[in-house]
Design an enzyme around this catalytic site. Structure first.
Site, mmCIF file in Angstrom:
data_model
loop_
_atom_site.group_PDB
_atom_site.id
_atom_site.type_symbol
_atom_site.label_atom_id
_atom_site.label_comp_id
_atom_site.label_asym_id
_atom_site.label_seq_id
_atom_site.Cartn_x
_atom_site.Cartn_y
_atom_site.Cartn_z
ATOM 1 N N GLU A 55 -7.794 27.841 21.784
ATOM 2 C CA GLU A 55 -8.943 28.958 21.512
ATOM 3 C C GLU A 55 -9.951 28.508 22.482
ATOM 4 O OE1 GLU A 55 -6.833 29.196 17.520
ATOM 5 O OE2 GLU A 55 -7.109 27.662 19.246
ATOM 6 N N ARG A 187 13.595 12.954 24.031
ATOM 7 C CA ARG A 187 12.893 11.675 23.359
ATOM 8 C C ARG A 187 11.366 11.961 23.660
ATOM 9 N NH1 ARG A 187 15.599 5.861 25.374
ATOM 10 N NH2 ARG A 187 17.535 6.010 24.126
#
Length: 363
Positions: A55, A187
């Site tokens: 934001e 991974r």
């Protein structure tokens, strides 16, 4: 309730959130788009813990244009002071008129309070748009916040008849190069990669991310109840390795600590490490997503204790026969009621192999 435009912008916000897939942990992956008069005026995504949230990036991008805009956020704006100030306050101060949220924050420190703060400030808030996709993007974070456990995915490379190695232990390579590269990508998005000491002793596995872009390596975790680890093992090189053991042998522990390895003493149950304790401890360390790359013994133990959430199977077009090693030591199943049931999520071709993702059903 939601318009086609709402769906479009929230979809864009989710794609932004995905940019943090390898870097945002232990925080959730979040994207935010500010829209005014049908046009994007600001956008941002959360990159790393300790840095500004999505934001804030979007508000900085928009500047004064944020006033009166609609904010599309993939996760409820935070309402508490952590490493950064509350995002709900930043949206209020910027004067946004409406906030559309994909899902409520599962963090008990937020859990609806961010939405309440925005509404109390007179901002129109709607929650639940494309919620399933938002949940999937942060399934590990949700698991850690609601269950106190990371989301556990067991990755298994196997033949079509469900074999992971020959009887003599040979397993390199059952699957092809494309499948192995895909594992590196998995991974890279994981917080930790875990295996058992037998896999280290037989394969000298590294468990690190190679051949793909990766800003941070996952924590490498080895379950080694008697501390049989070779100090020269490749998994110990480069730092970032955690060993769980039930031994309190001071000399062995000191030897490993001397080369930069953390050793955590864990309780044992019936001669084996307490797996729920290990997973809870990893969650306490901020582990959202745990990737298990292990043999039949550890896979079987995790499945028997209902600690695996997903199986990620790489299936090679080959047969290894009934003398080869299987994927999970589950013991004798005398009734079909005892079987491990799965729900298919995704099946796709990866080079010459198949990649199958399946959720483990927990009754």
């Amino acid at each position: 309730m939601y318009s086609a435009e709402d769906h479009l912008w929230m979809g864009e916000a989710l794609r932004l959130a995905e940019k943090g897939i390898n870097t945002a942990s232990p925080n959730p992956r979040v994207g935010c788009i500010l829209v005014k008069d049908g046009k994007r005026v600001g956008s941002g995504w959360h990159r790393r813990a300790g840095e500004p949230h999505a934001e804030v990036h979007a508000l900085r991008d928009a500047g004064s244009a944020a006033k009166g805009a609609t904010a599309y956020v993939t996760l409820e704006p935070c309402s508490h002071f952590g490493r950064t100030p509350p995002c709900a306050d930043a949206l209020i101060e910027a004067g946004v008129a409406r906030v559309v949220v994909a899902m409520q924050d599962p963090n008990p420190r937020v859990a609806g309070s961010g939405i309440a703060r925005l509404r109390d400030a007179g901002i129109k808030v709607e929650c639940g748009l494309i919620e399933a996709a938002a949940h999937e993007l942060n399934a590990g974070f949700v698991s850690r916040m609601t269950r106190g456990l990371p989301r556990v995915t067991s990755k298994i490379g196997m033949s079509l008849d469900g074999r992971t190695a020959l009887a003599n232990g040979e397993s390199q390579w059952i699957t092809g190069a494309d499948a192995r590269l895909d594992v590196q990508r998995v991974r890279a998005r994981s917080c930790a990669v875990m295996t058992g000491i037998n896999t280290i002793l037989s394969d000298n596995a590294r468990l690190d991310v190679r051949d793909v872009e990766c800003e941070r390596q996952p924590l490498r975790v080895v379950l080694d109840s008697r501390l049989r680890m070779d100090p020269d093992a490749r998994v110990l090189q480069g730092g970032g390795t955690l060993i769980y053991s039930s031994t309190e042998d001071i000399d062995k522990i000191a030897r490993l600590q001397g080369i930069g390895v953390e050793v955590a003493v864990a309780p044992s149950v019936a001669g084996r490490l307490d797996l729920p304790f290990v997973l809870r401890d990893l969650a306490g360390r901020g582990c959202n997503e745990l990737l298990v790359e292990a043999g039949a013994a550890l896979n079987g133990a995790l499945l028997r204790e209902k600690l695996v959430d997903e199986l990620l199977l790489y299936v090679a077009p080959s047969l290894l026969g009934d003398m080869a090693r299987g994927i999970a030591a589950l013991g004798e199943i005398s009734s079909l009621d005892q079987r491990v049931d799965l729900v298919w999520k995704d099946v796709r071709r990866v080079g010459s192999d198949l990649r199958i993702s399946a959720e483990v059903k927990h009754v």
